[in-house]
Design an enzyme around this catalytic site. Structure first.
Site, PDB file in Angstrom:
ATOM      1  N   SER A 175      -8.396  -1.892  -1.376  1.00  0.00           N
ATOM      2  CA  SER A 175      -9.146  -0.894  -1.056  1.00  0.00           C
ATOM      3  C   SER A 175     -10.386  -0.696  -2.013  1.00  0.00           C
ATOM      4  O   SER A 175     -11.380  -0.405  -1.624  1.00  0.00           O
ATOM      5  CB  SER A 175      -7.999   0.408  -1.369  1.00  0.00           C
ATOM      6  OG  SER A 175      -7.144   0.562  -0.480  1.00  0.00           O
ATOM      7  N   ARG A 225       0.822  -1.046  -0.067  1.00  0.00           N
ATOM      8  CA  ARG A 225       0.056  -0.093  -0.137  1.00  0.00           C
ATOM      9  C   ARG A 225       0.907   1.122  -0.008  1.00  0.00           C
ATOM     10  O   ARG A 225       0.844   2.030   0.809  1.00  0.00           O
ATOM     11  CB  ARG A 225      -1.167  -0.177   1.136  1.00  0.00           C
ATOM     12  CG  ARG A 225      -1.969  -1.113   0.637  1.00  0.00           C
ATOM     13  CD  ARG A 225      -3.032  -1.516   1.784  1.00  0.00           C
ATOM     14  NE  ARG A 225      -4.159  -1.119   1.508  1.00  0.00           N
ATOM     15  CZ  ARG A 225      -5.409  -1.462   2.154  1.00  0.00           C
ATOM     16  NH1 ARG A 225      -5.143  -1.560   3.596  1.00  0.00           N
ATOM     17  NH2 ARG A 225      -6.464  -1.310   1.776  1.00  0.00           N
ATOM     18  N   TYR A 262      -1.601   0.453   9.635  1.00  0.00           N
ATOM     19  CA  TYR A 262      -2.486  -0.320   9.996  1.00  0.00           C
ATOM     20  C   TYR A 262      -2.728  -0.566  11.564  1.00  0.00           C
ATOM     21  O   TYR A 262      -1.976   0.074  12.068  1.00  0.00           O
ATOM     22  CB  TYR A 262      -2.148  -1.900   9.453  1.00  0.00           C
ATOM     23  CG  TYR A 262      -2.242  -2.044   8.137  1.00  0.00           C
ATOM     24  CD1 TYR A 262      -3.497  -2.324   7.555  1.00  0.00           C
ATOM     25  CD2 TYR A 262      -1.357  -2.369   7.317  1.00  0.00           C
ATOM     26  CE1 TYR A 262      -3.856  -2.506   6.398  1.00  0.00           C
ATOM     27  CE2 TYR A 262      -1.260  -2.404   5.849  1.00  0.00           C
ATOM     28  CZ  TYR A 262      -2.632  -2.519   5.298  1.00  0.00           C
ATOM     29  OH  TYR A 262      -2.908  -2.982   4.085  1.00  0.00           O
ATOM     30  N   GLN A 300      -1.034   2.588  -5.681  1.00  0.00           N
ATOM     31  CA  GLN A 300      -2.674   2.801  -5.397  1.00  0.00           C
ATOM     32  C   GLN A 300      -3.375   2.274  -6.511  1.00  0.00           C
ATOM     33  O   GLN A 300      -4.465   1.706  -6.255  1.00  0.00           O
ATOM     34  CB  GLN A 300      -2.672   4.296  -5.088  1.00  0.00           C
ATOM     35  CG  GLN A 300      -2.550   4.341  -3.709  1.00  0.00           C
ATOM     36  CD  GLN A 300      -2.653   5.883  -3.297  1.00  0.00           C
ATOM     37  OE1 GLN A 300      -2.742   6.915  -4.209  1.00  0.00           O
ATOM     38  NE2 GLN A 300      -2.644   6.526  -2.096  1.00  0.00           N
ATOM     39  N   ASP A 315      -4.379  -1.431  -6.051  1.00  0.00           N
ATOM     40  CA  ASP A 315      -4.988  -1.686  -4.702  1.00  0.00           C
ATOM     41  C   ASP A 315      -6.252  -2.322  -4.793  1.00  0.00           C
ATOM     42  O   ASP A 315      -7.358  -1.452  -4.370  1.00  0.00           O
ATOM     43  CB  ASP A 315      -4.611  -0.673  -3.710  1.00  0.00           C
ATOM     44  CG  ASP A 315      -4.931  -0.746  -2.243  1.00  0.00           C
ATOM     45  OD1 ASP A 315      -5.387  -2.009  -2.108  1.00  0.00           O
ATOM     46  OD2 ASP A 315      -4.671  -0.097  -1.599  1.00  0.00           O
TER      47      ASP A 315
HETATM   48  P1  NAD Z   1      -8.242  -2.675   7.886  1.00  0.00           P
HETATM   49  O1  NAD Z   1      -9.281  -3.491   7.161  1.00  0.00           O
HETATM   50  O2  NAD Z   1      -6.980  -3.401   8.150  1.00  0.00           O
HETATM   51  O3  NAD Z   1      -8.963  -2.704   9.308  1.00  0.00           O
HETATM   52  C1  NAD Z   1     -10.037  -1.755   9.292  1.00  0.00           C
HETATM   53  C2  NAD Z   1     -10.093  -0.801  10.549  1.00  0.00           C
HETATM   54  O4  NAD Z   1     -10.086  -1.550  11.742  1.00  0.00           O
HETATM   55  C3  NAD Z   1      -8.717  -0.142  10.579  1.00  0.00           C
HETATM   56  O5  NAD Z   1      -9.008   1.482  10.561  1.00  0.00           O
HETATM   57  C4  NAD Z   1      -7.980  -0.313  12.029  1.00  0.00           C
HETATM   58  O6  NAD Z   1      -7.462   0.632  12.718  1.00  0.00           O
HETATM   59  C5  NAD Z   1      -9.535  -0.792  12.765  1.00  0.00           C
HETATM   60  N1  NAD Z   1      -9.124  -1.606  13.947  1.00  0.00           N
HETATM   61  C6  NAD Z   1      -8.245  -2.701  14.267  1.00  0.00           C
HETATM   62  N2  NAD Z   1      -8.582  -2.922  15.431  1.00  0.00           N
HETATM   63  C7  NAD Z   1      -9.448  -2.268  15.934  1.00  0.00           C
HETATM   64  C8  NAD Z   1      -9.863  -2.060  17.340  1.00  0.00           C
HETATM   65  N3  NAD Z   1      -9.530  -2.952  18.340  1.00  0.00           N
HETATM   66  N4  NAD Z   1     -10.625  -1.395  17.547  1.00  0.00           N
HETATM   67  C9  NAD Z   1     -11.132  -0.453  16.654  1.00  0.00           C
HETATM   68  N5  NAD Z   1     -10.870  -0.428  15.468  1.00  0.00           N
HETATM   69  C10 NAD Z   1      -9.901  -1.376  14.774  1.00  0.00           C
HETATM   70  O7  NAD Z   1      -7.871  -1.328   7.359  1.00  0.00           O
HETATM   71  P2  NAD Z   1      -7.853  -0.624   5.832  1.00  0.00           P
HETATM   72  O8  NAD Z   1      -9.220  -0.298   5.527  1.00  0.00           O
HETATM   73  O9  NAD Z   1      -7.107  -1.695   5.189  1.00  0.00           O
HETATM   74  O10 NAD Z   1      -6.785   0.395   6.125  1.00  0.00           O
HETATM   75  C11 NAD Z   1      -5.828   0.478   7.264  1.00  0.00           C
HETATM   76  C12 NAD Z   1      -4.771   1.457   7.062  1.00  0.00           C
HETATM   77  O11 NAD Z   1      -4.340   1.540   5.675  1.00  0.00           O
HETATM   78  C13 NAD Z   1      -5.411   2.778   7.001  1.00  0.00           C
HETATM   79  O12 NAD Z   1      -4.642   3.767   7.687  1.00  0.00           O
HETATM   80  C14 NAD Z   1      -5.680   3.388   5.579  1.00  0.00           C
HETATM   81  O13 NAD Z   1      -5.739   4.915   5.579  1.00  0.00           O
HETATM   82  C15 NAD Z   1      -4.400   2.894   5.119  1.00  0.00           C
HETATM   83  N6  NAD Z   1      -4.351   2.519   3.445  1.00  0.00           N
HETATM   84  C16 NAD Z   1      -3.267   3.089   3.077  1.00  0.00           C
HETATM   85  C17 NAD Z   1      -3.256   3.072   1.511  1.00  0.00           C
HETATM   86  C18 NAD Z   1      -2.195   3.531   0.669  1.00  0.00           C
HETATM   87  O14 NAD Z   1      -1.397   4.104   1.155  1.00  0.00           O
HETATM   88  N7  NAD Z   1      -2.078   3.110  -0.708  1.00  0.00           N
HETATM   89  C19 NAD Z   1      -4.540   2.348   0.615  1.00  0.00           C
HETATM   90  C20 NAD Z   1      -5.440   1.846   1.495  1.00  0.00           C
HETATM   91  C21 NAD Z   1      -5.226   1.946   3.045  1.00  0.00           C
END
Ligand code: NAD
Length: 383
Positions: free
Chosen positions: A137, A126, A231, A131, A134
């Protein structure tokens, strides 16, 4: 180089890996595309559109004889005749799709044994340059949207506030737990439908994102809960207790709870316990998007609706398939970006360059070996 696009065979899978718009682009990039007859049927793309875009429409044998086979679901392993898709791939060919490599040891061993160079869409790093590739996402975006629509259909209240001759109806109270990609889309969709929305997470960065969507942030932000990659990490026992108390109160006041919390490489954290559900009102709904990795709710059963004291707990699986046309378009663009990144511009063949971060991170098997370190460890551990 021939790119093969089979029909998806997994029950309930309605997406297709490549849509006609992408065929056009792949052909322009100098590749040949072979699509199985009826591959786009469930996502609204007919064979004639593929042909018009420059693909050959053929039977499964011709598709599986391609140099690179691209799918949404992992290839089926085991089973008689043509059911074993791994056996249908030709030795030395490549496969690109969602492989769930850390939890599919049998499949990963079979791909290595069959000398397939496999790439897992979930493992695309990521990073900014990746992007466009991805798929986690793009598909999570669809999933978050579908979850909110399902909640609106299942709950016994309107989402928007209504002022009518019969009086005023207050807006639904929606709590979204986990404000990652799916959670933020669930929040945005619930806001568009007029609900009063709260977003809960443990990563400090989530607060601003939740608020930018017009929702209230109600999480416990733990500075140490975020990895360098953005994450969440697993929380300590003390933090779990703190989270439990707050969520108990928040769930009791909500008409809808949508849970999306995940910790990469771990089972989903259990955040909603039976005692919390007992304090929710009959008619309220919990949509658990973490059902595939065990669920965020103690009562979740994958692909089932459990009703406890009038509260529905829905273990939503493969939700992206519920909006197959757009989910396929987005996935197909991710596939196009990854393939064109790896295809050598001169020879028009796939170049497996382990110096390249994207290739290195998402290549799971190559030359008869499991080359992805974390996958190798988890496959080894399951032996
Ligand atoms: P994910 O599917 O791994 O998790 C979903 C959410 O659950 C996350 O926001 C996480 O903080 C939350 N979570 C985990 N344990 C928890 C708990 N005990 N209580 C409450 N919430 C909890 O997450 P995702 O959708 O894959 O995204 C994760 C991160 O990656 C985010 O910061 C997102 O902005 C980032 N991201 C970056 C890129 C990029 O740079 N290309 C692309 C996609 C996502």
């Amino acid at each position: 180089m021939k790119v093969g696009v089979p029909r998806e065979v997994l029950q309930g899978e309605r997406r297709v890996a490549v849509v006609p718009e992408t065929v056009n682009k792949l052909v322009d990039a100098g590749l040949e595309v072979v699509v199985e007859k009826g591959a786009g049927e469930h996502s609204g793309f007919v064979d004639s559109e593929y042909t018009a875009a420059g693909a050959t429409v053929a039977d499964a044998n011709a598709v599986f004889a391609s140099d690179v086979v691209v799918k949404v679901a992992p290839p089926q392993v085991g089973g008689a005749g043509g059911a074993d898709e791994v056996k249908r791939l030709k030795s030395g060919a490549a496969f690109v799709g969602l492989l769930y490599p850390l939890t599919s040891p049998e499949l990963i061993r079979a791909l290595a044994a069959a000398n397939i160079t496999s790439f897992s869409m979930e493992l695309v790093p990521r990073i900014t340059v990746a992007q466009r590739m991805d798929a986690l996402s793009s598909q999570a975006t669809v999933t978050g949207y579908i979850a909110t629509l399902l909640a609106a259909q299942e709950v016994d209240t309107f989402f928007p506030m209504l002022t009518t001759a019969a009086g005023t109806i207050p807006p639904a109270k929606v709590l979204v737990i986990g404000a990652g990609v799916a959670g933020l889309q669930a929040i945005a969709t619930a806001r568009r439908l007029g609900a009063r929305v709260k977003g809960f997470d443990i990563r400090p960065a989530a607060a601003e994102q939740v608020e930018s969507l017009g929702a209230q942030f109600v999480g416990v932000t733990l500075e140490e809960a975020e990895t360098e990659g953005g994450y969440a990490k697993e929380v300590t026992e003390e933090q779990k207790k703190q989270e439990h108390e707050l969520l108990h109160k928040l769930c009791a006041e909500s008409d809808v709870v949508i849970t999306t919390a995940q910790v990469p490489g771990r089972p989903a954290p259990v955040l909603i316990t039976e005692d919390m559900i007992a304090d929710m009102r009959a008619g309220s709904v919990i949509i658990d998007l973490a059902a595939e990795s065990g669920g965020n709710c103690e009562l979740t059963r994958a692909d089932e609706t459990v009703v406890r004291a009038g509260v529905k707990v829905i273990g939503l699986m493969n939700a992206a398939s519920g909006l197959p046309r757009n989910a396929s378009q987005m996935y197909s663009r991710n596939i196009h970006a990854l393939l064109t990144h790896m295809v050598d511009a001169e020879s028009k063949t796939l170049k497996v360059d382990f110096e390249d971060e994207i290739t290195r991170e998402c290549c799971v098997t190559h030359d008869g070996e499991i080359v992805h370190e974390r996958t190798r460890d988890s496959v080894g551990a399951s032996a």
